[in-house]
Scaffold this motif. Structure first.
Motif, PDB file in Angstrom:
ATOM      1  N   MET A 167     -42.087  27.617 -12.625  1.00 20.61           N
ATOM      2  CA  MET A 167     -40.751  27.986 -13.456  1.00 20.61           C
ATOM      3  C   MET A 167     -39.579  27.850 -12.581  1.00 20.61           C
ATOM      4  O   MET A 167     -39.178  28.419 -11.451  1.00 20.61           O
ATOM      5  CB  MET A 167     -40.819  29.590 -13.690  1.00 20.61           C
ATOM      6  N   LYS A 168     -38.661  27.125 -12.914  1.00 18.70           N
ATOM      7  CA  LYS A 168     -37.436  26.705 -12.127  1.00 18.70           C
ATOM      8  C   LYS A 168     -36.411  27.902 -12.229  1.00 18.70           C
ATOM      9  O   LYS A 168     -36.182  28.339 -13.149  1.00 18.70           O
ATOM     10  CB  LYS A 168     -36.638  25.431 -12.538  1.00 18.70           C
ATOM     11  N   SER A 169     -35.801  27.967 -11.258  1.00 16.36           N
ATOM     12  CA  SER A 169     -34.688  28.920 -11.074  1.00 16.36           C
ATOM     13  C   SER A 169     -33.411  28.521 -11.499  1.00 16.36           C
ATOM     14  O   SER A 169     -33.175  27.325 -11.698  1.00 16.36           O
ATOM     15  CB  SER A 169     -34.384  29.515  -9.723  1.00 16.36           C
ATOM     16  N   ILE A 170     -32.839  29.268 -12.654  1.00 20.08           N
ATOM     17  CA  ILE A 170     -31.738  28.755 -13.239  1.00 20.08           C
ATOM     18  C   ILE A 170     -30.591  29.906 -13.042  1.00 20.08           C
ATOM     19  O   ILE A 170     -30.393  30.987 -13.019  1.00 20.08           O
ATOM     20  CB  ILE A 170     -31.995  29.029 -14.902  1.00 20.08           C
ATOM     21  N   MET A 171     -29.298  29.184 -12.649  1.00 22.21           N
ATOM     22  CA  MET A 171     -28.081  29.883 -12.330  1.00 22.21           C
ATOM     23  C   MET A 171     -27.035  29.440 -13.304  1.00 22.21           C
ATOM     24  O   MET A 171     -26.578  28.290 -13.339  1.00 22.21           O
ATOM     25  CB  MET A 171     -27.901  29.674 -10.760  1.00 22.21           C
ATOM     26  N   LEU A 172     -26.453  30.332 -14.114  1.00 20.42           N
ATOM     27  CA  LEU A 172     -25.353  29.956 -15.005  1.00 20.42           C
ATOM     28  C   LEU A 172     -24.012  30.423 -14.474  1.00 20.42           C
ATOM     29  O   LEU A 172     -23.937  31.643 -14.397  1.00 20.42           O
ATOM     30  CB  LEU A 172     -25.705  30.479 -16.374  1.00 20.42           C
ATOM     31  N   TYR A 173     -23.265  29.731 -13.608  1.00 22.99           N
ATOM     32  CA  TYR A 173     -21.864  29.993 -13.502  1.00 22.99           C
ATOM     33  C   TYR A 173     -20.957  30.305 -14.810  1.00 22.99           C
ATOM     34  O   TYR A 173     -20.768  28.942 -15.471  1.00 22.99           O
ATOM     35  CB  TYR A 173     -21.292  29.301 -12.337  1.00 22.99           C
ATOM     36  N   ALA A 174     -20.234  31.271 -15.080  1.00 26.17           N
ATOM     37  CA  ALA A 174     -19.532  31.372 -16.520  1.00 26.17           C
ATOM     38  C   ALA A 174     -18.004  31.878 -16.270  1.00 26.17           C
ATOM     39  O   ALA A 174     -18.081  32.315 -15.105  1.00 26.17           O
ATOM     40  CB  ALA A 174     -20.438  32.184 -17.434  1.00 26.17           C
ATOM     41  N   LEU A 175     -17.510  31.792 -17.341  1.00 28.85           N
ATOM     42  CA  LEU A 175     -16.195  32.515 -17.392  1.00 28.85           C
ATOM     43  C   LEU A 175     -16.491  33.465 -18.668  1.00 28.85           C
ATOM     44  O   LEU A 175     -17.026  33.162 -19.786  1.00 28.85           O
ATOM     45  CB  LEU A 175     -14.929  31.772 -17.707  1.00 28.85           C
ATOM     46  N   SER A 176     -15.673  34.646 -18.645  1.00 28.02           N
ATOM     47  CA  SER A 176     -15.928  35.657 -19.658  1.00 28.02           C
ATOM     48  C   SER A 176     -15.115  35.017 -21.070  1.00 28.02           C
ATOM     49  O   SER A 176     -15.434  35.522 -22.065  1.00 28.02           O
ATOM     50  CB  SER A 176     -15.323  37.042 -19.494  1.00 28.02           C
ATOM     51  N   THR A 177     -14.109  34.153 -20.758  1.00 23.41           N
ATOM     52  CA  THR A 177     -13.457  33.771 -21.963  1.00 23.41           C
ATOM     53  C   THR A 177     -13.975  32.353 -22.400  1.00 23.41           C
ATOM     54  O   THR A 177     -13.388  31.926 -23.274  1.00 23.41           O
ATOM     55  CB  THR A 177     -11.959  33.439 -21.413  1.00 23.41           C
ATOM     56  N   CYS A 178     -14.923  31.808 -21.967  1.00 25.06           N
ATOM     57  CA  CYS A 178     -15.322  30.470 -22.249  1.00 25.06           C
ATOM     58  C   CYS A 178     -16.449  30.493 -23.333  1.00 25.06           C
ATOM     59  O   CYS A 178     -17.647  30.751 -23.069  1.00 25.06           O
ATOM     60  CB  CYS A 178     -15.656  29.677 -21.189  1.00 25.06           C
ATOM     61  N   PRO A 179     -16.139  30.026 -24.637  1.00 23.54           N
ATOM     62  CA  PRO A 179     -17.325  29.751 -25.462  1.00 23.54           C
ATOM     63  C   PRO A 179     -18.559  29.113 -25.374  1.00 23.54           C
ATOM     64  O   PRO A 179     -19.528  29.456 -25.572  1.00 23.54           O
ATOM     65  CB  PRO A 179     -16.349  29.329 -26.859  1.00 23.54           C
ATOM     66  N   PHE A 180     -18.500  27.858 -24.354  1.00 20.11           N
ATOM     67  CA  PHE A 180     -19.276  27.052 -24.028  1.00 20.11           C
ATOM     68  C   PHE A 180     -20.478  27.942 -23.387  1.00 20.11           C
ATOM     69  O   PHE A 180     -21.480  27.666 -23.125  1.00 20.11           O
ATOM     70  CB  PHE A 180     -19.167  25.720 -23.591  1.00 20.11           C
ATOM     71  N   CYS A 181     -19.629  28.718 -22.462  1.00 22.01           N
ATOM     72  CA  CYS A 181     -20.593  29.727 -21.467  1.00 22.01           C
ATOM     73  C   CYS A 181     -21.479  30.613 -22.282  1.00 22.01           C
ATOM     74  O   CYS A 181     -22.463  30.755 -21.984  1.00 22.01           O
ATOM     75  CB  CYS A 181     -19.529  30.184 -20.578  1.00 22.01           C
ATOM     76  N   LYS A 182     -21.000  30.875 -23.309  1.00 20.85           N
ATOM     77  CA  LYS A 182     -21.603  32.115 -24.470  1.00 20.85           C
ATOM     78  C   LYS A 182     -22.623  31.387 -24.627  1.00 20.85           C
ATOM     79  O   LYS A 182     -23.922  31.885 -24.878  1.00 20.85           O
ATOM     80  CB  LYS A 182     -20.735  32.593 -25.174  1.00 20.85           C
ATOM     81  N   MET A 183     -22.534  29.993 -25.319  1.00 21.67           N
ATOM     82  CA  MET A 183     -23.447  29.245 -25.752  1.00 21.67           C
ATOM     83  C   MET A 183     -24.600  28.948 -24.841  1.00 21.67           C
ATOM     84  O   MET A 183     -26.001  29.041 -25.347  1.00 21.67           O
ATOM     85  CB  MET A 183     -22.916  28.021 -26.603  1.00 21.67           C
ATOM     86  N   ALA A 184     -24.175  28.685 -23.691  1.00 25.61           N
ATOM     87  CA  ALA A 184     -25.389  28.559 -22.761  1.00 25.61           C
ATOM     88  C   ALA A 184     -26.223  29.634 -22.441  1.00 25.61           C
ATOM     89  O   ALA A 184     -27.540  29.728 -22.449  1.00 25.61           O
ATOM     90  CB  ALA A 184     -24.691  28.059 -21.262  1.00 25.61           C
ATOM     91  N   LYS A 185     -25.655  30.916 -22.567  1.00 25.09           N
ATOM     92  CA  LYS A 185     -26.473  32.091 -22.283  1.00 25.09           C
ATOM     93  C   LYS A 185     -27.436  32.355 -23.639  1.00 25.09           C
ATOM     94  O   LYS A 185     -28.357  32.702 -23.546  1.00 25.09           O
ATOM     95  CB  LYS A 185     -25.508  33.263 -22.499  1.00 25.09           C
ATOM     96  N   ARG A 186     -26.721  31.946 -24.825  1.00 23.48           N
ATOM     97  CA  ARG A 186     -27.578  32.012 -26.046  1.00 23.48           C
ATOM     98  C   ARG A 186     -28.678  31.177 -26.210  1.00 23.48           C
ATOM     99  O   ARG A 186     -29.815  31.457 -26.458  1.00 23.48           O
ATOM    100  CB  ARG A 186     -26.667  31.822 -27.224  1.00 23.48           C
TER     101      ARG A 186
END
Lengths: 134, 82
Positions: free
Chosen positions: B1-20
């Motif tokens: 299993m590869k490690s995954i790191m998501l750098y996001a901003l709380s205001t950014c919709p594409f970041c939310k889509m990545a989380k989803r």
């Protein structure tokens, strides 16, 4: 009544204003779409951001004008992004790009890279607010 | 299993889509809302994001060795399958 270059207080680009100068007249910046108001300060005409619009009215009209000027369209990401822009406005005092960390003038929506044609190159702006058919 | 790191901003919709994207597939990932970090940690994390992505824009997704700048489902899927 001569045409005069005037500075947009939003995108900081000077553009030619050909209209007759009347205090309170509404002008739309042809570069960023901002709704601006003509005012006279001492002997100079200046463009100011509107005081009689709510932040939401201001950013909505700006992005809609910008999209119309450039031939871009919106999709279902528009509403979450308007909300995010309003959150940025509340937190940091202006409509800074919701997807960029730096709250600086070049990131005020529509941000500099968008004004410089990133939508033409990528089909959308970085945030996904403005889109263009490939 | 590869490690995954998501750098996001709380205001950014594409970041939310990545989380989803990861959540809906039951894929374990780490993420951080960089704008909500305390100042000093924020600076350090932004510097790291800039070093790996060359930008100060979000999301930045690291899957194993691969760095994906922006939300690109196709590239995420490819990186997961590699």
């Amino acid at each position: 009544m001569s045409a005069e270059k005037m500075l947009c207080p939003v995108c900081q680009v000077a553009f030619l204003v050909k209209e007759e100068k009347i205090p309170g007249k509404k002008i739309i910046c042809p570069v960023c779409g901002a709704v601006l108001i003509l005012e006279k300060e001492r002997d100079f005409w200046v463009l100011k951001r509107p005081k009689d619009m709510t932040p939401e009215e201001e950013i909505r009209s700006r992005v809609e004008n910008f999209a119309r000027l450039r031939g871009y369209y919106f999709n279902e990401m528009k509403e979450p992004l308007i909300e995010a822009l309003l959150k940025k406005y509340e937190r940091y005092g202006d409509f800074y790009c919701p997807c960029k960390i730096d709250n600086i003038p070049e990131n005020v929506c529509p941000c500099l890279e968008t004004r410089q044609g990133s939508v033409e190159r990528n089909g959308r702006c970085h945030c996904g607010l403005f889109w263009k058919e490939a | 299993m590869k490690s995954i790191m998501l750098y996001a901003l709380s205001t950014c919709p594409f970041c939310k889509m990545a989380k989803r994207f990861f959540e809906s597939r039951g894929i374990a990932y780490n993420s951080v809302d960089v704008d909500l970090l305390p100042e000093e940690e924020k600076e350090k994390t932004v510097a790291e994001v800039q070093r790996i992505s060359g930008r100060r824009a979000f999301p930045v997704i690291v899957i194993g060795e691969e760095v994906i700048v922006g939300y690109d489902e196709l590239r995420i899927k490819e990186a997961l399958e590699k």
